[in-house]
Design an enzyme around this catalytic site. Structure first.
Site, PDB file in Angstrom:
ATOM      1  N   VAL A  76       0.911  -1.148   0.000  1.00  0.00           N
ATOM      2  CA  VAL A  76       0.000   0.000   0.000  1.00  0.00           C
ATOM      3  C   VAL A  76       0.950   1.197   0.000  1.00  0.00           C
ATOM      4  O   VAL A  76       1.412   1.639   1.046  1.00  0.00           O
ATOM      5  CB  VAL A  76      -0.939  -0.013   1.219  1.00  0.00           C
ATOM      6  CG1 VAL A  76      -1.847   1.208   1.218  1.00  0.00           C
ATOM      7  CG2 VAL A  76      -1.769  -1.298   1.247  1.00  0.00           C
ATOM      8  N   PRO A  77       1.315   1.691  -1.189  1.00  0.00           N
ATOM      9  CA  PRO A  77       2.473   2.579  -1.355  1.00  0.00           C
ATOM     10  C   PRO A  77       2.256   4.026  -0.894  1.00  0.00           C
ATOM     11  O   PRO A  77       2.231   4.969  -1.688  1.00  0.00           O
ATOM     12  CB  PRO A  77       2.757   2.493  -2.852  1.00  0.00           C
ATOM     13  CG  PRO A  77       1.438   2.189  -3.469  1.00  0.00           C
ATOM     14  CD  PRO A  77       0.715   1.329  -2.466  1.00  0.00           C
ATOM     15  N   CYS A  78       2.188   4.195   0.399  1.00  0.00           N
ATOM     16  CA  CYS A  78       2.017   5.537   0.966  1.00  0.00           C
ATOM     17  C   CYS A  78       3.241   6.416   0.711  1.00  0.00           C
ATOM     18  O   CYS A  78       3.148   7.639   0.826  1.00  0.00           O
ATOM     19  CB  CYS A  78       1.688   5.461   2.449  1.00  0.00           C
ATOM     20  SG  CYS A  78       2.907   4.586   3.435  1.00  0.00           S
ATOM     21  N   HIS A  79       4.351   5.813   0.330  1.00  0.00           N
ATOM     22  CA  HIS A  79       5.546   6.612   0.020  1.00  0.00           C
ATOM     23  C   HIS A  79       5.339   7.468  -1.227  1.00  0.00           C
ATOM     24  O   HIS A  79       6.098   8.396  -1.463  1.00  0.00           O
ATOM     25  CB  HIS A  79       6.775   5.702  -0.153  1.00  0.00           C
ATOM     26  CG  HIS A  79       6.673   4.762  -1.313  1.00  0.00           C
ATOM     27  ND1 HIS A  79       6.089   3.513  -1.197  1.00  0.00           N
ATOM     28  CD2 HIS A  79       7.060   4.893  -2.606  1.00  0.00           C
ATOM     29  CE1 HIS A  79       6.130   2.913  -2.376  1.00  0.00           C
ATOM     30  NE2 HIS A  79       6.722   3.735  -3.254  1.00  0.00           N
ATOM     31  N   ARG A  80       4.304   7.203  -1.992  1.00  0.00           N
ATOM     32  CA  ARG A  80       4.035   7.959  -3.222  1.00  0.00           C
ATOM     33  C   ARG A  80       3.271   9.260  -2.966  1.00  0.00           C
ATOM     34  O   ARG A  80       2.876   9.937  -3.905  1.00  0.00           O
ATOM     35  CB  ARG A  80       3.263   7.088  -4.211  1.00  0.00           C
ATOM     36  CG  ARG A  80       4.083   5.897  -4.677  1.00  0.00           C
ATOM     37  CD  ARG A  80       3.337   5.015  -5.632  1.00  0.00           C
ATOM     38  NE  ARG A  80       4.167   3.851  -5.963  1.00  0.00           N
ATOM     39  CZ  ARG A  80       3.694   2.713  -6.434  1.00  0.00           C
ATOM     40  NH1 ARG A  80       2.385   2.582  -6.658  1.00  0.00           N
ATOM     41  NH2 ARG A  80       4.504   1.701  -6.694  1.00  0.00           N
TER      42      ARG A  80
END
Length: 183
Positions: free
Chosen positions: A149-153
């Site tokens: 769940v790519p919250c780094h984006r």
């Protein structure tokens, strides 16, 4: 896809066991915790599985953790992603639970393409609550399944990184890695 949780027994007789594995990556050890169905409950750049257990919602939190050398498709996806196959993480199942907005916001995070970070404001808008920038940031902060769940984006409006549970150096590496692989 983020899936709903299985209710915990109210009798207290069920003991939930989850498997975990740690793999070396260019930015440090990465550990994933999966439930009996193979869905990721928590993950991140650490070898401290107890830290990961702590970020799993209490309704899903395992009582027992079992170390494995590999988690099969999950471990393969982590390795492939770090080797440049940015789509490898997209089909890995994730299981998180919370209120309707957070669950929806986590699903939206999975649709943000690699190499195209968006601002917290843009993320709030695509999550259906354009005035709820803080709620969008909260969804990132409460995300237990980093990478999948790519919250780094998600970045700040001024282009700076904002926060990241695993540190800004790792967030920066991920964004550069994705940008380089998509250009």
């Amino acid at each position: 896809m983020t899936t709903a949780h299985r209710p915990r027994s109210t009798t207290g007789t069920d003991s939930r066991t989850a498997d975990f594995a740690t793999v070396a990556t260019p930015i440090g050890p990465f550990t994933a915790v999966v439930d009996g169905d193979g869905a990721v409950l928590a993950s991140g750049w650490t070898d401290d599985v107890e830290q990961l257990r702590g970020v799993i919602h209490p309704a899903l939190r395992p009582d027992t953790l079992r170390r494995r050398d590999s988690l099969g498709a999950v471990t393969a996806a982590v390795e492939a992603y770090h080797d440049g196959d940015l789509l490898a993480i997209d089909t890995v199942r994730v299981r998180q639970t919370s209120g309707p907005f957070l669950t929806h916001a986590w699903d939206i995070l999975r649709k943000i393409p690699a190499g195209n970070p968006v601002t917290y404001t843009e993320y709030a808008t695509v999550s259906g609550r354009p005035a709820a920038t803080r709620a969008a940031a909260n969804a990132c902060a409460r995300n237990a399944a980093a990478l999948f769940v790519p919250c780094h984006r998600i970045i700040r409006t001024d282009g700076t990184l904002g926060g990241f549970r695993w540190g800004l150096d790792i967030k920066r590496w991920l964004l550069v890695h994705e940008s380089a692989a998509t250009n």
